[in-house]
Design an enzyme around this catalytic site. Structure first.
Site, PDB file in Angstrom:
ATOM      1  N   HIS A 163       0.850  -1.197   0.000  1.00  0.00           N
ATOM      2  CA  HIS A 163       0.000   0.000   0.000  1.00  0.00           C
ATOM      3  C   HIS A 163       0.886   1.249   0.000  1.00  0.00           C
ATOM      4  O   HIS A 163       2.057   1.175   0.395  1.00  0.00           O
ATOM      5  CB  HIS A 163      -0.833   0.060   1.291  1.00  0.00           C
ATOM      6  N   CYS A 248      -1.914   0.460  10.145  1.00  0.00           N
ATOM      7  CA  CYS A 248      -3.076  -0.303   9.663  1.00  0.00           C
ATOM      8  C   CYS A 248      -3.862  -0.985  10.773  1.00  0.00           C
ATOM      9  O   CYS A 248      -4.930  -1.516  10.529  1.00  0.00           O
ATOM     10  CB  CYS A 248      -2.651  -1.307   8.601  1.00  0.00           C
TER      11      CYS A 248
HETATM   12  N1  LIG Z   1      -2.747  -0.898   5.618  1.00  0.00           N
HETATM   13  C1  LIG Z   1      -1.945  -1.949   5.711  1.00  0.00           C
HETATM   14  O1  LIG Z   1      -0.735  -1.828   5.712  1.00  0.00           O
HETATM   15  N2  LIG Z   1      -2.509  -3.148   5.750  1.00  0.00           N
HETATM   16  C2  LIG Z   1      -1.796  -4.359   5.863  1.00  0.00           C
HETATM   17  C3  LIG Z   1      -2.570  -5.481   5.292  1.00  0.00           C
HETATM   18  C4  LIG Z   1      -1.835  -6.771   5.347  1.00  0.00           C
HETATM   19  C5  LIG Z   1      -2.609  -7.965   4.850  1.00  0.00           C
HETATM   20  N3  LIG Z   1      -1.866  -9.164   5.073  1.00  0.00           N
HETATM   21  C6  LIG Z   1      -2.926  -7.860   3.377  1.00  0.00           C
HETATM   22  O2  LIG Z   1      -2.141  -8.323   2.555  1.00  0.00           O
HETATM   23  O3  LIG Z   1      -3.970  -7.331   3.017  1.00  0.00           O
END
Ligand SMILES: NC(=O)NCCC[C@H](N)C(=O)O
Length: 258
Positions: A163, A248
């Site tokens: 992201h 997150c």
């Molecule tokens: N905003 C973020 O950095 N989100 C992390 C999401 C990690 C999750 N394992 C994903 O791949 O969607």
């Protein structure tokens, strides 16, 4: 008075099955992750934030990364449409939570995809990462939702990390901080400070000079201290194994009037 509320969501027992895209999969210790999540919430509360638990989504391994399910600007909550299909079941509970807090609710619709981790607000500038999880239609819908409210939406290519906010966030004075090897175009950000560690580029503004950040970025913590900030350090190793970061694990709501 502006609010200091933060949405958080308890880790799913299936956390270890969470998605991994840009890094090698490592074994996640779910019990340790729960301890780390509790300490993260405690750090928010110690700095004056009221944490509000979104209904758990135990069938969704990545649901603890609650920031990805919604973007809030002023009193409008834009419910995400995750680029990762396995994450689409996460939004319903978040929608309920923001509606209960009095937000106006808007949605990203098909064919748009957008995840909150791709959206960085710096004052009224809203940077949005166009990458693996957020597509052009998602960017257009974000613009349509927030520009009428006074936002200036700047879209930024993201190809090296999950992201936008996996590579950049911002300090309280609006300086964007980022780890250059993980960024596509640092020049798009205006006032910019490079940091020596990838996870050093993730800060949560706790208020005044305090920056919540990960224990995995000690050199960047020193840099921030030398600039007059006070790092508040939490260990989030189990979430980092799933490409998560301090930003997150919560959605901070600063502009709701309660
Ligand atoms: N905003 C973020 O950095 N989100 C992390 C999401 C990690 C999750 N394992 C994903 O791949 O969607």
């Amino acid at each position: 008075m502006p609010s200091k509320k933060a949405l958080v969501r308890r880790p799913s027992p299936r956390l270890a099955e969470g998605l991994v895209t840009h890094i090698e999969r490592e074994k996640v210790d779910v019990d340790l992750a729960v301890e780390q999540w509790e300490a993260y919430g405690e750090a928010l509360r110690e700095h004056g934030w009221e944490t509000i638990e979104v209904e758990p989504a135990d069938d969704c391994p990545d649901s603890v990364f609650v920031e990805d399910a919604v973007v809030v600007y002023k009193n409008v909550a834009l419910i995400a449409r995750p680029g990762a299909e396995s994450r689409r079941g996460e939004t319903a509970g978040v929608e309920e939570a923001v509606a209960a807090l009095g937000c106006s609710v808007n949605w990203v619709w098909e064919p748009g995809t957008l995840e909150g981790g791709d959206v960085l607000k710096v004052g009224d500038t809203v940077f949005v990462g166009r990458g693996g999880r957020t597509n052009a239609a998602g960017v257009q819908q974000l613009r349509a939702a927030f520009e009428p409210l006074g936002a200036r939406v700047v879209s930024v290519p993201v190809s090296k990390v999950l992201h936008l906010k996996s590579a950049v966030t911002a300090l309280p004075d609006g300086t964007v901080v980022g780890h250059i090897p993980k960024m596509d175009m640092p020049s798009l950000f205006g006032r910019f400070l490079p940091v020596p560690e990838e996870s050093g580029s993730h800060v949560v503004l706790l208020g005044a000079d305090k920056l919540l950040m990960a224990a995995s970025a000690p050199k960047t913590a020193e840099l921030y201290s030398s600039l007059g900030y006070e790092p508040v350090v939490v260990d989030i190793s189990e979430f980092e194994k799933l490409e998560g970061c301090v930003t997150c694990l919560s959605v901070r709501l600063r502009e709701l009037y309660a």
